[in-house]
Design a protein around this motif. Structure first.
Motif, PDB file in Angstrom:
ATOM      1  N   VAL A  37      35.586  45.174  40.672  1.00  7.87           N
ATOM      2  CA  VAL A  37      35.570  44.110  41.677  1.00  7.87           C
ATOM      3  C   VAL A  37      35.831  42.752  41.029  1.00  7.87           C
ATOM      4  CG1 VAL A  37      34.098  42.888  43.333  1.00  7.87           C
ATOM      5  CG2 VAL A  37      34.036  45.372  43.224  1.00  7.87           C
ATOM      6  N   ILE A  38      35.235  42.531  39.869  1.00 12.62           N
ATOM      7  CA  ILE A  38      35.344  41.228  39.218  1.00 12.62           C
ATOM      8  C   ILE A  38      36.800  40.866  38.914  1.00 12.62           C
ATOM      9  CG2 ILE A  38      34.966  42.126  36.887  1.00 12.62           C
ATOM     10  CD1 ILE A  38      33.406  39.545  36.282  1.00 12.62           C
ATOM     11  N   VAL A  39      37.622  41.841  38.566  1.00 10.02           N
ATOM     12  CA  VAL A  39      39.027  41.573  38.254  1.00 10.02           C
ATOM     13  C   VAL A  39      39.766  41.069  39.486  1.00 10.02           C
ATOM     14  CG1 VAL A  39      41.206  42.659  37.562  1.00 10.02           C
ATOM     15  CG2 VAL A  39      39.098  43.228  36.357  1.00 10.02           C
ATOM     16  N   ILE A  40      39.530  41.699  40.619  1.00 13.27           N
ATOM     17  CA  ILE A  40      40.197  41.290  41.851  1.00 13.27           C
ATOM     18  C   ILE A  40      39.713  39.906  42.287  1.00 13.27           C
ATOM     19  CG2 ILE A  40      40.687  41.919  44.251  1.00 13.27           C
ATOM     20  CD1 ILE A  40      41.854  43.866  42.195  1.00 13.27           C
ATOM     21  N   CYS A  41      38.412  39.649  42.175  1.00 13.42           N
ATOM     22  CA  CYS A  41      37.883  38.338  42.572  1.00 13.42           C
ATOM     23  C   CYS A  41      38.403  37.223  41.664  1.00 13.42           C
ATOM     24  CB  CYS A  41      36.361  38.361  42.575  1.00 13.42           C
ATOM     25  SG  CYS A  41      35.657  39.377  43.886  1.00 13.42           S
ATOM     26  N   ILE A  42      38.488  37.486  40.372  1.00 15.57           N
ATOM     27  CA  ILE A  42      39.056  36.495  39.455  1.00 15.57           C
ATOM     28  C   ILE A  42      40.501  36.201  39.842  1.00 15.57           C
ATOM     29  CG2 ILE A  42      39.817  36.091  37.073  1.00 15.57           C
ATOM     30  CD1 ILE A  42      37.334  37.659  36.161  1.00 15.57           C
TER      31      ILE A  42
END
Length: 193
Positions: A37-42
């Motif tokens: 999830v963190i990759v997409i949010c970044i």
């Protein structure tokens, strides 16, 4: 896989007005791409800025929670697999609602595992969706705004952040039970009412 991950931002940048729709769709197919999830949010913060990136991430993650709820009803075998994962990772531990919300902020905690916990804690689909949406707002904002900083911060600050999150997680575990009520903030009806 790295080439594919680098291609996604380029495709979104070149999509024009369809970019938000593609970005939200990527949130939905993220589990099949094995992207955290963190990759997409970044990427959302980089491509759309803080406000729009957070908004699109909240929409995408909320839709993901919606589809998860519906899919596990249609495919009980998927629910069984995630239940086995839950038993393997958390054993017989009962988490409070607050702990689930804290775990949602942890970068590499299984998103659907936490959705299963929310399904078990809530009494209806409406209540599940309310807590799911509330549970993705803060992580979306944090990862969109500070995601890059979190991944580049020094080791000692990362360890301090993990220690503080673990302490808060433990505190919330001692403070409540699986039927943890947030009546002060989010009144809800219990089955006996």
């Amino acid at each position: 896989m790295d080439a594919f991950s680098e291609t996604i931002p380029r495709v979104i940048e070149e999509s024009g007005w369809l970019a938000p729709v593609i970005f939200i769709f990527i949130h939905l197919i993220r589990p099949f791409l094995f992207l955290p999830v963190i990759v997409i949010c970044i990427a959302g913060g980089y491509l759309f800025g803080f406000l729009h990136g957070t908004l699109y991430s909240v929409i995408g993650l909320s839709l993901m929670s919606f589809f998860f709820y519906k899919v596990v009803d249609i495919f009980p075998s998927l629910r069984n697999r995630i239940t086995k994962l839950k038993e393997k990772i958390f054993k017989d531990r009962i988490l409070t609602l607050g702990q689930v919300m804290i775990l949602r902020m942890m970068p590499f905690v299984h998103f659907h595992l936490l959705s299963l916990y929310l399904m078990e804690m809530t009494n209806s689909f409406k209540e599940y969706m309310r807590y799911s949406v509330m549970g993705v707002i803060l992580p979306s904002a944090i990862y969109t705004a500070f995601g890059q900083a979190i991944t580049e911060m020094p080791l000692y600050i990362s360890l301090l952040f993990i220690a503080m999150s673990t302490a808060l997680f433990s505190y919330l575990g001692k403070k409540g039970t699986a039927t943890y009520k947030w009546d002060r903030f989010f009144p809800r009806k219990l089955p006996s009412e």
